[in-house]
Design an enzyme around this catalytic site. Sequence first.
Site, PDB file in Angstrom:
ATOM      1  N   SER A 250       7.330 -49.464  35.367  1.00  0.00           N
ATOM      2  CA  SER A 250       5.898 -49.312  35.768  1.00  0.00           C
ATOM      3  C   SER A 250       5.993 -49.141  37.262  1.00  0.00           C
ATOM      4  CB  SER A 250       5.437 -50.839  35.820  1.00  0.00           C
ATOM      5  OG  SER A 250       5.641 -51.426  34.384  1.00  0.00           O
TER       6      SER A 250
ATOM      7  N   GLY B 158       6.957 -50.335  30.897  1.00  0.00           N
ATOM      8  CA  GLY B 158       5.281 -50.416  30.220  1.00  0.00           C
ATOM      9  C   GLY B 158       4.419 -51.348  30.872  1.00  0.00           C
TER      10      GLY B 158
ATOM     11  N   HIS C 200      18.566 -45.094  27.119  1.00  0.00           N
ATOM     12  CA  HIS C 200      16.969 -45.859  27.410  1.00  0.00           C
ATOM     13  C   HIS C 200      16.898 -47.024  26.579  1.00  0.00           C
ATOM     14  CE1 HIS C 200      12.759 -46.464  27.762  1.00  0.00           C
ATOM     15  NE2 HIS C 200      12.650 -45.483  28.957  1.00  0.00           N
TER      16      HIS C 200
ATOM     17  N   ASN D 102       9.325 -39.257  32.063  1.00  0.00           N
ATOM     18  CA  ASN D 102       9.740 -39.304  30.705  1.00  0.00           C
ATOM     19  C   ASN D 102       8.353 -39.402  29.853  1.00  0.00           C
ATOM     20  OD1 ASN D 102      10.805 -40.333  28.266  1.00  0.00           O
ATOM     21  ND2 ASN D 102      11.477 -42.267  29.124  1.00  0.00           N
ATOM     22  N   TRP D 103       8.399 -38.486  29.340  1.00  0.00           N
ATOM     23  CA  TRP D 103       6.797 -38.359  28.361  1.00  0.00           C
ATOM     24  C   TRP D 103       7.002 -39.264  27.231  1.00  0.00           C
ATOM     25  CZ3 TRP D 103       5.208 -32.482  28.791  1.00  0.00           C
ATOM     26  CH2 TRP D 103       4.891 -32.336  30.054  1.00  0.00           C
ATOM     27  N   LYS D 104       8.284 -39.723  26.827  1.00  0.00           N
ATOM     28  CA  LYS D 104       8.412 -40.515  25.458  1.00  0.00           C
ATOM     29  C   LYS D 104       7.916 -39.669  24.559  1.00  0.00           C
ATOM     30  CE  LYS D 104       8.663 -44.749  28.164  1.00  0.00           C
ATOM     31  NZ  LYS D 104       8.596 -46.207  28.610  1.00  0.00           N
TER      32      LYS D 104
ATOM     33  N   GLU E 164      16.648 -49.910  34.952  1.00  0.00           N
ATOM     34  CA  GLU E 164      15.261 -50.179  34.401  1.00  0.00           C
ATOM     35  C   GLU E 164      15.470 -51.598  33.806  1.00  0.00           C
ATOM     36  OE1 GLU E 164      13.236 -46.165  33.622  1.00  0.00           O
ATOM     37  OE2 GLU E 164      14.368 -46.852  31.694  1.00  0.00           O
TER      38      GLU E 164
ATOM     39  N   GLY F 205       4.732 -44.013  31.865  1.00  0.00           N
ATOM     40  CA  GLY F 205       3.285 -44.265  31.808  1.00  0.00           C
ATOM     41  C   GLY F 205       2.681 -43.334  32.841  1.00  0.00           C
TER      42      GLY F 205
ATOM     43  N   GLU G  85      14.534 -48.506  25.184  1.00  0.00           N
ATOM     44  CA  GLU G  85      13.814 -48.431  23.986  1.00  0.00           C
ATOM     45  C   GLU G  85      14.714 -47.860  22.762  1.00  0.00           C
ATOM     46  OE1 GLU G  85      10.727 -45.916  25.556  1.00  0.00           O
ATOM     47  OE2 GLU G  85       9.899 -47.706  26.364  1.00  0.00           O
TER      48      GLU G  85
END
Length: 262
Positions: A214, A173, A95, A9-11, A167, A236, A97
């Site tokens: 993470s 993160g 997600h 997931n490159w966000k 998650e 990440g 976020e």
Amino acid sequence: MRKKSVVGNWKMHTTADEARRLANAVVEGVGNDDRVSVALCPPFPYLALVGKILDGSLVALGAQNLYPEEEGAFTGEVSPTMLLDVGCKVVILGHSERRHALGESNAFINQKVRAALSAGLDVILCIGETLDQRKVNRTESVLDRQLIQGLAGLAPDALPRLAIAYEPVWAIGEGGHRATPRQAQEAHELIRNSFGKLFGEKPSLALAVLYGGSVKPESAAALLHRSGVDGALIGGASLNADQFLAIARAGIREPKTKGVAA
Ligand code: PEP
């Protein structure tokens, strides 16, 4: 044992050049090794560009979101049909976020899940508790509610195209918290049980439950080899091809010498 899946997931990261380089490096690293399923989810503007690079490879294209309508006056939004049109096979929904920073409710996420599945996309539905919820022992009830409301009204024939990503919000993160493999396994068991109550034992045994939070090359094997952990959703570390490929390799028990396992 279900085949492991590793999804990047490159966000909201990468430029077009970086996206091109990253996708090429992942395609090259995976080669013809199909022992782990690999997918990349770039930002919307780079889907077509990355899709061309992935075309003909074993790496699938995914999106990070969609809007649950086929078309219309929804400024700034992207439909399931558009995602299919640029070659997406899968979409990440729910997600944390989007839940926490953008205020998406379970009901809205449910509309998205249903729209994606009925359009023919595979879905990775993300669920997870916050640290405060975990501290007061609400993990199970939060996961239950996100599953029950997020999956309401799903047709049984769509279930094989659904995966859940556990998650824990507190482990995503660089916040410093990491879930242990045991904590991940316990939560995955709760999710599978809850899914079994909703849809029956057979679909629950077939369900892929990925872990996200993470995951790094050093921690990947211990997580991916836990029973009930069917893969990983990577934020990440997916922005670095070597790290991402190392995580994918960790999903293989008997490495060979080419492709992902090189
Ligand atoms: C994510 O946000 O889906 C995620 C797992 O991020 P990270 O790997 O950076 O914790």
